[in-house]
Design a protein around this motif. Structure first.
Motif, PDB file in Angstrom:
ATOM      1  N   PHE A 124       0.828  -1.195   0.000  1.00 38.65           N
ATOM      2  CA  PHE A 124       0.000   0.000   0.000  1.00 38.65           C
ATOM      3  C   PHE A 124       0.863   1.245   0.000  1.00 38.65           C
ATOM      4  CE2 PHE A 124      -1.956  -3.421   2.371  1.00 38.65           C
ATOM      5  CZ  PHE A 124      -3.002  -3.692   1.522  1.00 38.65           C
ATOM      6  N   GLN A 125       0.440   2.182  -0.709  1.00 43.24           N
ATOM      7  CA  GLN A 125       1.169   3.439  -0.777  1.00 43.24           C
ATOM      8  C   GLN A 125       0.284   4.548  -0.248  1.00 43.24           C
ATOM      9  OE1 GLN A 125       2.067   3.658  -4.878  1.00 43.24           O
ATOM     10  NE2 GLN A 125       3.649   2.089  -4.767  1.00 43.24           N
ATOM     11  N   GLY A 126       0.871   5.423   0.481  1.00 43.55           N
ATOM     12  CA  GLY A 126       0.097   6.553   0.974  1.00 43.55           C
ATOM     13  C   GLY A 126       1.032   7.662   1.370  1.00 43.55           C
ATOM     14  N   ALA A 127       0.435   8.740   1.819  1.00 45.02           N
ATOM     15  CA  ALA A 127       1.250   9.891   2.165  1.00 45.02           C
ATOM     16  C   ALA A 127       2.068   9.614   3.434  1.00 45.02           C
ATOM     17  CB  ALA A 127       0.352  11.104   2.371  1.00 45.02           C
ATOM     18  N   ASP A 128       1.521   8.776   4.320  1.00 47.07           N
ATOM     19  CA  ASP A 128       2.190   8.510   5.585  1.00 47.07           C
ATOM     20  C   ASP A 128       2.813   7.110   5.530  1.00 47.07           C
ATOM     21  OD1 ASP A 128       3.003   8.179   8.109  1.00 47.07           O
ATOM     22  OD2 ASP A 128       1.085   8.653   9.070  1.00 47.07           O
ATOM     23  N   PRO A 129       4.126   7.017   5.427  1.00 44.83           N
ATOM     24  CA  PRO A 129       4.748   5.694   5.301  1.00 44.83           C
ATOM     25  C   PRO A 129       4.503   4.836   6.533  1.00 44.83           C
ATOM     26  CG  PRO A 129       6.311   7.450   4.772  1.00 44.83           C
ATOM     27  CD  PRO A 129       5.102   8.116   5.329  1.00 44.83           C
ATOM     28  N   GLU A 130       4.504   5.479   7.722  1.00 48.56           N
ATOM     29  CA  GLU A 130       4.301   4.702   8.940  1.00 48.56           C
ATOM     30  C   GLU A 130       2.919   4.069   8.963  1.00 48.56           C
ATOM     31  OE1 GLU A 130       4.600   5.319  13.787  1.00 48.56           O
ATOM     32  OE2 GLU A 130       5.055   6.969  12.421  1.00 48.56           O
ATOM     33  N   GLN A 134       1.797   0.155   8.839  1.00 52.72           N
ATOM     34  CA  GLN A 134       0.855  -0.445   9.791  1.00 52.72           C
ATOM     35  C   GLN A 134      -0.276  -1.150   9.045  1.00 52.72           C
ATOM     36  OE1 GLN A 134      -0.446   2.702  12.338  1.00 52.72           O
ATOM     37  NE2 GLN A 134       1.325   2.550  13.711  1.00 52.72           N
ATOM     38  N   GLN A 135      -0.764  -0.470   8.021  1.00 57.55           N
ATOM     39  CA  GLN A 135      -1.860  -1.067   7.230  1.00 57.55           C
ATOM     40  C   GLN A 135      -1.398  -2.372   6.590  1.00 57.55           C
ATOM     41  OE1 GLN A 135      -3.633   1.410   4.305  1.00 57.55           O
ATOM     42  NE2 GLN A 135      -5.102   2.291   5.736  1.00 57.55           N
ATOM     43  N   ALA A 136      -0.184  -2.327   6.043  1.00 58.02           N
ATOM     44  CA  ALA A 136       0.324  -3.529   5.374  1.00 58.02           C
ATOM     45  C   ALA A 136       0.460  -4.670   6.368  1.00 58.02           C
ATOM     46  CB  ALA A 136       1.654  -3.219   4.715  1.00 58.02           C
ATOM     47  N   GLN A 137       0.972  -4.340   7.563  1.00 54.06           N
ATOM     48  CA  GLN A 137       1.166  -5.391   8.573  1.00 54.06           C
ATOM     49  C   GLN A 137      -0.176  -5.954   9.031  1.00 54.06           C
ATOM     50  OE1 GLN A 137       3.108  -4.063  12.116  1.00 54.06           O
ATOM     51  NE2 GLN A 137       3.649  -6.120  12.787  1.00 54.06           N
ATOM     52  N   ALA A 138      -1.120  -5.038   9.285  1.00 52.66           N
ATOM     53  CA  ALA A 138      -2.442  -5.495   9.725  1.00 52.66           C
ATOM     54  C   ALA A 138      -3.105  -6.344   8.650  1.00 52.66           C
ATOM     55  CB  ALA A 138      -3.312  -4.290  10.063  1.00 52.66           C
ATOM     56  N   THR A 139      -2.972  -5.918   7.424  1.00 55.20           N
ATOM     57  CA  THR A 139      -3.596  -6.668   6.329  1.00 55.20           C
ATOM     58  C   THR A 139      -2.960  -8.045   6.185  1.00 55.20           C
ATOM     59  OG1 THR A 139      -3.967  -4.575   5.196  1.00 55.20           O
ATOM     60  CG2 THR A 139      -4.218  -6.549   3.886  1.00 55.20           C
ATOM     61  N   ARG A 140      -1.668  -8.067   6.348  1.00 52.66           N
ATOM     62  CA  ARG A 140      -0.976  -9.354   6.252  1.00 52.66           C
ATOM     63  C   ARG A 140      -1.447 -10.301   7.352  1.00 52.66           C
ATOM     64  NH1 ARG A 140       3.505  -6.969   5.064  1.00 52.66           N
ATOM     65  NH2 ARG A 140       4.308  -6.921   7.187  1.00 52.66           N
ATOM     66  N   LEU A 141      -1.550  -9.756   8.551  1.00 49.82           N
ATOM     67  CA  LEU A 141      -2.027 -10.572   9.669  1.00 49.82           C
ATOM     68  C   LEU A 141      -3.448 -11.068   9.422  1.00 49.82           C
ATOM     69  CD1 LEU A 141      -0.827  -8.782  12.937  1.00 49.82           C
ATOM     70  CD2 LEU A 141      -0.394 -11.153  12.277  1.00 49.82           C
TER      71      LEU A 141
END
Lengths: 207, 563
Positions: A124-130, A134-141
């Motif tokens: 996921f790409q967005g303005a806020d890398p952090e 977090q989104q990527a990690q949550a989605t992966r989980l």
């Protein structure tokens, strides 16, 4: 101004799909029934983000997500003439998505391959890398936890928890009774919570 | 032993429990550390879900769009093809059986010999393709845009686009005719002899729908659907909304937001993007455009009928056209009858301020060759294009004198460096119609010249126009204005039977002249009557009565309208 400067005829990127009403979709469906290709393209532009997101959560796949989107719209084009307006078109669309996802999940599980390799780190790409991380990690989980669910439970769970559909709507979308949906959802919640707990525990242990 | 409430923890976290159950589970949690841990796990899972819910996969949409688009197009093409029906197979079997019966039946020599020997009747099936008569800047939109040339055949499902200087004219399988304006994109969604559906994505199309019996003729533009019976109308789709204009007959317009409405001749309905509909009168430019498609369609039909007559006289054994279907010209015949568009040099029309294709310049393609009432072919519908070149008053003492190199009509305006036809499309040397320029009727209207530099204004006209009271209808003598001369010529032409070329000029007079408007309106009506276009004649008379209920031609108009 040249002819080339004119907007491209079709399938141009579209604003987020939120906000398009059911009535508008139904009008497009009527036009599609009259073999209006442009109406289908408009429908595609309006719904493609929803479809891609739903398929992404239903299958947890990203690498061949475009294939799944394509398959969904091919099936939708074939199925639209049979749509009689007995349910919301959105429900009808989710049903097509669910069928494509179920087929894919069954096929994929027969291959017994590891899903984790299929989810890239930079999803996921967005303005806020952090926040994106977090989104990527949550989605992966979430997707790894969803892997522990059976295909039918996963569809019901994703529809309810990630797509915001109610049990009645899900019952129409999956072609099951209301009680079956409630039962699958309840069971899926227990399984999902258990899986998440285990994943978080493993993550803590490994770190 | 206390029973754990694991199954209701998710419901508690999701606030799905009623008050009684909620209190019960909360009471249980206060005494059960295991369930409290489970609730924490549920909340963690829900937090992860709510975060994941917001995420969206990053797809290569350009590639996906192209793939889905190609599949849809393929599917639509497949749908558009005629399908094999079981009853068709049964019909074929019956036909074969009937043929065998006829062949094997014992012949009756007396009866057969008594019959005159007729050529075998061969039914020519009406073409199910769309024939392109004119294709300037026309391309077929597909994975690779391919240019479409005159004489080409199109199929249902084709998506077509004209460039900013392009235009096209084509015949549909139901004998309807379609004129495509510049900067237009539309889809021939379905084009069968009994079922036509067009979709205008942007720009404007004008249609002269045939009166052939069919299931449906519908034009889509955005959320608007225009249902047609048999009429002349146009549909445009642009940033300001969808506009439906009708010059003959009526159409039914259905819009999801605005409901349904009928648009009749002389009206245009604008449905803005918010779905609000506004009914207005037809603009002259639109009316002219619709008249063009009407004229072109009639010309083509007439020419084809002539070809059919010649074919019928020439070859008794030739194929006979199916009833209701006009015989089609081959592309070669069509080209031979047609002026090559490339033979004309037309300036690229400047895009309008809104970037929306307006009623563009009059037709100057092959359709400009159409039969005049006096027989033969006349070039073009006189265009009404503001000449981009500086226009100067032709030298000479009076407007009735012909200036060298200028048009022989009453308007002695000349365009330097051109053959001074009213068209902005000067012909190349040797062009077939160069000798027919006298057919063009120009209108030297002062009002039209107003926005142009002062040198364009005819000095003698200004005071007359300003002070002219109601004068006799046809004043004679040296004080005649150009308007009066034009009206006289139009009237004389009407008596001879060929007044169509004066129609645009008369329309300009209606709009821009204070003195000659009434007479111009009536002359338009008479002209339409002479050309056997009663609906348009009635429309003109009705407009006259609306504008001048006590005008000098009111009695004539009322009589024509049967009032």
């Amino acid at each position: 101004m040249t002819a080339d400067a004119l907007p491209m005829p079709r399938l141009v990127p579209t604003p987020p799909p939120t906000g398009h009403g059911e009535a508008r979709l139904l009008r497009l469906v009527e036009r599609i029934k009259a073999d209006d290709a442009l109406a289908f393209e408009e429908l595609y532009r309006l719904t493609r983000d929803d479809v891609a997101r739903t398929l992404f959560h239903l299958t947890g796949r990203r690498n061949d997500l475009d294939d799944l989107v394509q398959e969904t719209y091919v099936r939708l084009l074939r199925a639209v003439p049979a749509f009689r307006g007995e349910s919301q078109f959105k429900t009808f669309l989710y049903r097509v998505c669910g069928n494509v996802a179920l087929m894919h999940l069954r096929w994929w599980r027969r291959r017994r391959e590891d899903l984790s390799d299929e989810v890239p780190e930079q999803l996921f790409q967005g303005a806020d890398p952090e926040r994106a991380a977090q989104q990527a990690q949550a989605t992966r989980l979430v997707h790894r936890a969803l892997e522990t669910l059976s295909a039918k439970k996963r569809v019901v769970f994703v529809y309810h928890e990630l797509c915001g559909m109610g049990p009645e709507e899900i019952a129409q979308a999956v072609g099951a009774s209301y009680n079956t949906v409630r039962s699958r959802l309840h069971s899926a919640r227990l399984d999902f919570t258990r899986a998440m707990k285990a994943l978080v525990h493993d993550a803590l242990v490994s770190s | 032993m206390m029973r754990h409430e694991t199954e209701r923890l998710w419901a508690l976290a999701a606030d799905e429990l009623d008050l009684e159950d909620k209190r019960y589970v909360e009471l249980h949690l206060s005494d059960c550390p295991e369930c409290t841990d489970s609730l924490e796990a549920v909340r963690l899972a829900r937090r992860a879900l709510s975060t994941a819910r917001l995420s969206a996969p990053s797809l290569d949409w350009a590639q996906t769009d192209a793939r889905v688009g190609a599949l849809v197009e393929k599917r639509m093409r497949a749908l558009a093809r005629p399908r094999w029906m079981p009853w068709a197979a049964a019909g074929s079997l019956v036909a074969v059986a009937a043929a065998l019966t006829v062949l094997l039946w014992p012949a009756s020599p007396q009866g057969d010999s008594a019959l005159p020997s007729e050529p075998p009747l061969v039914e020519v099936e009406a073409p199910k393709t769309i024939r392109v008569e004119v294709a300037r800047g026309l391309t077929r939109v597909s994975a690779e845009s391919e240019p479409v040339v005159a004489g080409a055949r199109l199929e249902s499902g084709d998506v077509l686009r004209t460039g900013v200087a392009g235009r096209a004219f084509m015949h549909l399988p139901d004998s309807s005719h379609l004129r495509v304006s510049a900067a237009t994109q539309f889809a021939l969604t379905r084009a069968e002899p009994d079922d036509v559906a067009l979709t205008v994505s942007r720009g404007r199309i004008a249609v002269r729908a045939s009166h052939a019996a069919r299931r449906r003729f519908v034009v889509h533009a955005g959320d608007v659907a225009v249902y047609v019976v048999g009429t002349v109308f146009s549909v445009s789709n642009g940033p300001e909304g969808v506009e439906v204009a009708v010059s003959e007959g009526a159409v039914r317009v259905a819009s999801g937001e605005a409901g349904q409405a009928s648009v009749v001749a002389g009206q245009r309905l604008l449905i803005d993007p918010r779905g609000k509909a506004k009914l207005r009168a037809l603009t002259p430019a639109l009316e002219r455009e619709l008249n063009e498609v009407q004229g072109l369609a009639e010309a083509v039909s007439s020419a084809e009928q002539q070809v059919a007559v010649v074919a019928a006289k020439g070859g008794g054994a030739g194929p006979r056209a199916a009833p209701g279907a006009l015989p089609r010209l081959t592309p070669e015949e069509s080209k031979a009858r047609v002026v090559e568009p490339e033979a004309m040099v037309a300036p690229t029309p400047a895009p309008t301020a809104e970037g929306q294709p307006q009623a563009d310049e009059p037709w100057d393609g092959p359709g400009t060759v159409f039969p005049s009432l006096a027989g033969g072919f006349t070039r073009g519908v006189p265009p009404r294009v503001e000449s981009p070149r500086p226009v100067e008053l032709a030298p000479g003492p009076g407007p009735s004198e012909k200036a060298p190199g200028s048009v022989s009509g009453p308007g002695s305006l000349s365009v330097p460096g051109s053959s001074s036809g009213p068209s902005s499309a000067p012909l190349k040397s040797g062009d077939i119609a160069a000798s027919e320029e006298s057919e063009w009727a120009t209108l030297p209207s002062p009002a039209r010249a107003a926005p142009l530099p002062p040198m364009l204004v005819v000095p003698s006209l200004e005071p007359e126009a300003a002070h002219a009271p109601a004068r006799p209808v046809t004043p004679r003598g040296p004080s005649k204005s150009l308007e009066e001369l034009f009206l006289e010529k139009a009237e004389a032409s009407l008596e001879k039977g060929g007044c169509e070329r004066f129609l645009p000029g008369l329309e300009d007079l209606v709009l821009e002249s204070r003195d000659a408007a009434q007479r111009a309106r009536v002359l338009r009506a008479r002209c339409f009557e002479a050309e056997l276009r009663p609906r348009q004649a009635m429309s003109e008379y009705a407009k006259y009565l609306e504008a001048w209920p006590k005008g000098r031609y009111a009695d004539e108009a009322r009589a024509a309208l049967g009032q």
